[in-house]
Write a protein that holds these residues in place. Sequence first.
Motif, PDB file in Angstrom:
ATOM      1  N   GLU A  80       0.811  -1.213   0.000  1.00 35.07           N
ATOM      2  CA  GLU A  80       0.000   0.000   0.000  1.00 35.07           C
ATOM      3  C   GLU A  80       0.846   1.265   0.000  1.00 35.07           C
ATOM      4  O   GLU A  80       0.305   2.358  -0.096  1.00 35.07           O
ATOM      5  CB  GLU A  80      -0.922   0.007   1.224  1.00 35.07           C
ATOM      6  N   GLU A  81       2.164   1.140   0.132  1.00 37.36           N
ATOM      7  CA  GLU A  81       3.014   2.318   0.165  1.00 37.36           C
ATOM      8  C   GLU A  81       4.102   2.217  -0.902  1.00 37.36           C
ATOM      9  O   GLU A  81       4.567   1.134  -1.250  1.00 37.36           O
ATOM     10  CB  GLU A  81       3.677   2.469   1.547  1.00 37.36           C
ATOM     11  N   GLY A  82       4.481   3.391  -1.422  1.00 32.86           N
ATOM     12  CA  GLY A  82       5.569   3.465  -2.392  1.00 32.86           C
ATOM     13  C   GLY A  82       5.156   3.120  -3.809  1.00 32.86           C
ATOM     14  O   GLY A  82       3.985   2.848  -4.093  1.00 32.86           O
ATOM     15  N   VAL A  83       6.129   3.126  -4.707  1.00 36.31           N
ATOM     16  CA  VAL A  83       5.910   2.783  -6.117  1.00 36.31           C
ATOM     17  C   VAL A  83       6.300   1.334  -6.331  1.00 36.31           C
ATOM     18  O   VAL A  83       7.404   0.917  -5.976  1.00 36.31           O
ATOM     19  CB  VAL A  83       6.733   3.702  -7.035  1.00 36.31           C
ATOM     20  N   CYS A  84       5.379   0.552  -6.881  1.00 29.23           N
ATOM     21  CA  CYS A  84       5.611  -0.867  -7.150  1.00 29.23           C
ATOM     22  C   CYS A  84       5.399  -1.124  -8.637  1.00 29.23           C
ATOM     23  O   CYS A  84       4.384  -0.696  -9.192  1.00 29.23           O
ATOM     24  CB  CYS A  84       4.665  -1.734  -6.328  1.00 29.23           C
ATOM     25  N   ILE A  85       6.347  -1.819  -9.252  1.00 27.28           N
ATOM     26  CA  ILE A  85       6.289  -2.046 -10.699  1.00 27.28           C
ATOM     27  C   ILE A  85       6.409  -3.535 -10.999  1.00 27.28           C
ATOM     28  O   ILE A  85       7.238  -4.232 -10.421  1.00 27.28           O
ATOM     29  CB  ILE A  85       7.419  -1.280 -11.420  1.00 27.28           C
ATOM     30  N   GLU A  86       5.537  -3.996 -11.894  1.00 32.58           N
ATOM     31  CA  GLU A  86       5.623  -5.377 -12.377  1.00 32.58           C
ATOM     32  C   GLU A  86       6.163  -5.368 -13.799  1.00 32.58           C
ATOM     33  O   GLU A  86       5.561  -4.768 -14.690  1.00 32.58           O
ATOM     34  CB  GLU A  86       4.245  -6.037 -12.330  1.00 32.58           C
ATOM     35  N   PHE A  87       7.309  -5.996 -14.004  1.00 31.53           N
ATOM     36  CA  PHE A  87       7.940  -6.064 -15.325  1.00 31.53           C
ATOM     37  C   PHE A  87       7.572  -7.372 -16.010  1.00 31.53           C
ATOM     38  O   PHE A  87       7.543  -8.423 -15.370  1.00 31.53           O
ATOM     39  CB  PHE A  87       9.469  -5.974 -15.194  1.00 31.53           C
ATOM     40  N   TRP A  88       7.307  -7.285 -17.320  1.00 32.62           N
ATOM     41  CA  TRP A  88       7.024  -8.478 -18.105  1.00 32.62           C
ATOM     42  C   TRP A  88       8.030  -8.593 -19.250  1.00 32.62           C
ATOM     43  O   TRP A  88       8.339  -7.597 -19.918  1.00 32.62           O
ATOM     44  CB  TRP A  88       5.606  -8.412 -18.693  1.00 32.62           C
ATOM     45  N   GLU A 248       9.334   9.694 -11.669  1.00 30.68           N
ATOM     46  CA  GLU A 248      10.461  10.103 -10.814  1.00 30.68           C
ATOM     47  C   GLU A 248      11.061   8.898 -10.085  1.00 30.68           C
ATOM     48  O   GLU A 248      12.280   8.825  -9.881  1.00 30.68           O
ATOM     49  CB  GLU A 248       9.997  11.160  -9.810  1.00 30.68           C
ATOM     50  N   ALA A 249      10.223   7.938  -9.707  1.00 28.66           N
ATOM     51  CA  ALA A 249      10.731   6.737  -9.042  1.00 28.66           C
ATOM     52  C   ALA A 249      11.623   5.927  -9.971  1.00 28.66           C
ATOM     53  O   ALA A 249      12.646   5.372  -9.550  1.00 28.66           O
ATOM     54  CB  ALA A 249       9.557   5.887  -8.559  1.00 28.66           C
ATOM     55  N   VAL A 250      11.242   5.853 -11.252  1.00 26.99           N
ATOM     56  CA  VAL A 250      12.069   5.143 -12.231  1.00 26.99           C
ATOM     57  C   VAL A 250      13.399   5.875 -12.435  1.00 26.99           C
ATOM     58  O   VAL A 250      14.467   5.251 -12.471  1.00 26.99           O
ATOM     59  CB  VAL A 250      11.318   4.997 -13.566  1.00 26.99           C
ATOM     60  N   MET A 251      13.334   7.216 -12.542  1.00 27.00           N
ATOM     61  CA  MET A 251      14.570   7.990 -12.715  1.00 27.00           C
ATOM     62  C   MET A 251      15.510   7.824 -11.517  1.00 27.00           C
ATOM     63  O   MET A 251      16.729   7.757 -11.668  1.00 27.00           O
ATOM     64  CB  MET A 251      14.236   9.468 -12.912  1.00 27.00           C
ATOM     65  N   ASP A 252      14.933   7.753 -10.307  1.00 23.48           N
ATOM     66  CA  ASP A 252      15.749   7.636  -9.090  1.00 23.48           C
ATOM     67  C   ASP A 252      16.026   6.187  -8.709  1.00 23.48           C
ATOM     68  O   ASP A 252      16.698   5.935  -7.702  1.00 23.48           O
ATOM     69  CB  ASP A 252      15.025   8.317  -7.920  1.00 23.48           C
ATOM     70  N   ASN A 253      15.487   5.253  -9.499  1.00 20.85           N
ATOM     71  CA  ASN A 253      15.624   3.825  -9.201  1.00 20.85           C
ATOM     72  C   ASN A 253      15.118   3.524  -7.789  1.00 20.85           C
ATOM     73  O   ASN A 253      15.715   2.747  -7.040  1.00 20.85           O
ATOM     74  CB  ASN A 253      17.083   3.381  -9.354  1.00 20.85           C
ATOM     75  N   ASN A 254      13.982   4.153  -7.455  1.00 26.77           N
ATOM     76  CA  ASN A 254      13.421   4.048  -6.109  1.00 26.77           C
ATOM     77  C   ASN A 254      12.031   3.419  -6.175  1.00 26.77           C
ATOM     78  O   ASN A 254      11.009   4.090  -6.042  1.00 26.77           O
ATOM     79  CB  ASN A 254      13.354   5.436  -5.466  1.00 26.77           C
ATOM     80  N   TYR A 255      11.976   2.129  -6.433  1.00 24.62           N
ATOM     81  CA  TYR A 255      10.708   1.407  -6.540  1.00 24.62           C
ATOM     82  C   TYR A 255      10.906  -0.044  -6.135  1.00 24.62           C
ATOM     83  O   TYR A 255      12.045  -0.539  -6.075  1.00 24.62           O
ATOM     84  CB  TYR A 255      10.151   1.487  -7.962  1.00 24.62           C
ATOM     85  N   LYS A 256       9.782  -0.720  -5.879  1.00 25.41           N
ATOM     86  CA  LYS A 256       9.799  -2.138  -5.551  1.00 25.41           C
ATOM     87  C   LYS A 256       9.355  -2.924  -6.782  1.00 25.41           C
ATOM     88  O   LYS A 256       8.459  -2.485  -7.502  1.00 25.41           O
ATOM     89  CB  LYS A 256       8.863  -2.434  -4.375  1.00 25.41           C
ATOM     90  N   THR A 257       9.952  -4.073  -6.999  1.00 23.39           N
ATOM     91  CA  THR A 257       9.584  -4.908  -8.140  1.00 23.39           C
ATOM     92  C   THR A 257       8.610  -5.992  -7.697  1.00 23.39           C
ATOM     93  O   THR A 257       8.877  -6.723  -6.738  1.00 23.39           O
ATOM     94  CB  THR A 257      10.828  -5.563  -8.756  1.00 23.39           C
ATOM     95  N   LEU A 258       7.474  -6.072  -8.380  1.00 18.13           N
ATOM     96  CA  LEU A 258       6.464  -7.082  -8.079  1.00 18.13           C
ATOM     97  C   LEU A 258       6.719  -8.343  -8.888  1.00 18.13           C
ATOM     98  O   LEU A 258       7.178  -8.268 -10.042  1.00 18.13           O
ATOM     99  CB  LEU A 258       5.069  -6.558  -8.413  1.00 18.13           C
ATOM    100  N   PRO A 259       6.408  -9.512  -8.347  1.00 14.49           N
ATOM    101  CA  PRO A 259       6.526 -10.741  -9.137  1.00 14.49           C
ATOM    102  C   PRO A 259       5.503 -10.763 -10.267  1.00 14.49           C
ATOM    103  O   PRO A 259       4.433 -10.161 -10.154  1.00 14.49           O
ATOM    104  CB  PRO A 259       6.249 -11.842  -8.113  1.00 14.49           C
ATOM    105  N   VAL A 260       5.816 -11.437 -11.337  1.00 18.83           N
ATOM    106  CA  VAL A 260       4.889 -11.548 -12.459  1.00 18.83           C
ATOM    107  C   VAL A 260       3.590 -12.212 -11.987  1.00 18.83           C
ATOM    108  O   VAL A 260       3.618 -13.258 -11.332  1.00 18.83           O
ATOM    109  CB  VAL A 260       5.513 -12.369 -13.615  1.00 18.83           C
ATOM    110  N   GLY A 261       2.479 -11.566 -12.314  1.00 22.68           N
ATOM    111  CA  GLY A 261       1.172 -12.082 -11.924  1.00 22.68           C
ATOM    112  C   GLY A 261       0.589 -11.429 -10.691  1.00 22.68           C
ATOM    113  O   GLY A 261      -0.607 -11.611 -10.397  1.00 22.68           O
ATOM    114  N   ALA A 262       1.383 -10.641  -9.965  1.00 21.27           N
ATOM    115  CA  ALA A 262       0.890 -10.017  -8.729  1.00 21.27           C
ATOM    116  C   ALA A 262      -0.251  -9.052  -9.009  1.00 21.27           C
ATOM    117  O   ALA A 262      -1.255  -9.029  -8.293  1.00 21.27           O
ATOM    118  CB  ALA A 262       2.028  -9.291  -8.021  1.00 21.27           C
TER     119      ALA A 262
END
Length: 543
Positions: A80-88, A248-262
């Motif tokens: 529920e907090e921060g930037v979370c990204i799921e990469f495919w 901005e999170a991508v530029m600062d590399n300040n995000y959490k990576t989600l598992p595929v399917g999350a």
Amino acid sequence: MKKTLAFLLSLTLVFSAVSCSKDKTSSKKVSRSAVTTALSEKTQLTNHMTEKERSKVSVGELTVFDHMQDKEENEAAVPEEGVCIEFWSEDDYIANWKKQYEKDPSILDGGSFEEAIEKSKPYFDDIYSIFVDGRSLSFNELFPIKGYNGGEIKLRESCPVYYVIDKNGSGYHVDENNNVIPEDKAAEMNEAFYSEVRYVTFADFEEFKPYLKKKIEQETRIYFSESDVEDIDEIVEDEYKDYLTAWEAVMDNNYKTLPVGASEKFFEAMDSDSTATWEIDREKIEAIAPYVKEYSIYDEQLDTNFIVHVTLPPDFEKEKIYPAYVLTDGVWRFNNSADLRKSMEEGKASDVIIVSIGYDYSIDGTNDSNRIRYFCDRCEDFLAFITDDLMPYLGEEYNIDFGNSTLYGHSLGGTFAHYAVFNSDKFENQPFKNYIIGSPAFWSPGFLPYTDGDSFKHEYGYFDRNESLDKNIFVCGGADEDPVYEEYYKGNDSTLEGIQHLMDRLEEYGVTTAECKIYPNSEHYQFIPEMLVEMLEKFYPAE
């Protein structure tokens, strides 16, 4: 878009103290009987369920905790907090396409799987989904670029044709300015767009910002009009801030990576399973679970599946006749079954069968859009479902004393309980003797459009059609209700004013079995648990 925006303006219903006076002179005398406490012989009701409805009935043990666990686990996949990204990867997209194809081969429209994959590869983005503080970003063509460092931006252009579904369920195509496009023209524009991949380029992030905000505004207004949402500018601004945060999170590399399917699990939980919205005291409900049967009952007229929980009394005997204590808004009120049953266990009330009516676990019963549909827009059909389908069916399952059973509704459900008692004469079946009308929101914007003017102020013509009313009515509210949502009244009665005027009208009709109580130190809902137990013990005192 991976996920269509959803904005539901909930109408929170809350209501100040007025007295429930009973000192006016009656202008029309109507005969009344006292509250019936003794069990009568079983009354037979006529079951009007269709063959399809009967075939879809299912009954089993309590499953509410199973659904809650699934939803909670799926939602927990996205913090529920921060930037979370799921990469495919490309393989992830191909695997997903294959799964969809196996479910429904028609999605390829006659083409081969390989051709479809090749055509779609330019649209396989590295970033599949993004969440900012638990909120999903919807416009994937505006997602940041993996590894972006603030320099040049090259984005794939978005399709200029959108398909929109209006409030009535009708679909049509619009362009970026929300102008309606004929279907044949839309097909031509789509074909032309997807014939080649187009890009738009910006020197840096600062040059990109105005374009980002403009596109968010365009896309948002496609799905919402000013008449639908009063604060659409605020929605656009909030969306824009979330996208800036993601970039901005991508530029600062300040995000959490989600598992595929999350994200798919999260969307599935949010879109198709609303059970976690049920107000459940796990310890209390687990204690009565052995005495609860869960029914899934479909209504063809409403095209809706209802979840009905039947809680049996202590020392239940199948041959014995019991009144039914029926509670609408099961998403909240099923939780009160434990306290009601405890009153019976302690010998403070006679045994009754508690019935709570909720919606299928795929429907959010806490959302006023859904409550408005059944309590207001489709109140006639909902009452018919209860009167001619649900109660007769339960009467076949159990020996129910319909001559002494009770129906309860609160807020929008209170307006429905009022509708139910004063339209009961239109039915051959009479499953209820007692009606509890809790905090009726006669002022609600969700209720007023469906009342045919002021028909509710005349009890829907009941006393024009009838000389007597053999029902008991209890009207109630919280003393501190009115000030909280006075902005919604707009010249209409507040809740407590509506209660007072209802009691005045009933007294003028000569009603002697209508009672009223305003509970002190309570707003809209705090008094409900106390009131339900109090009325159980009043209608069904210990023998």
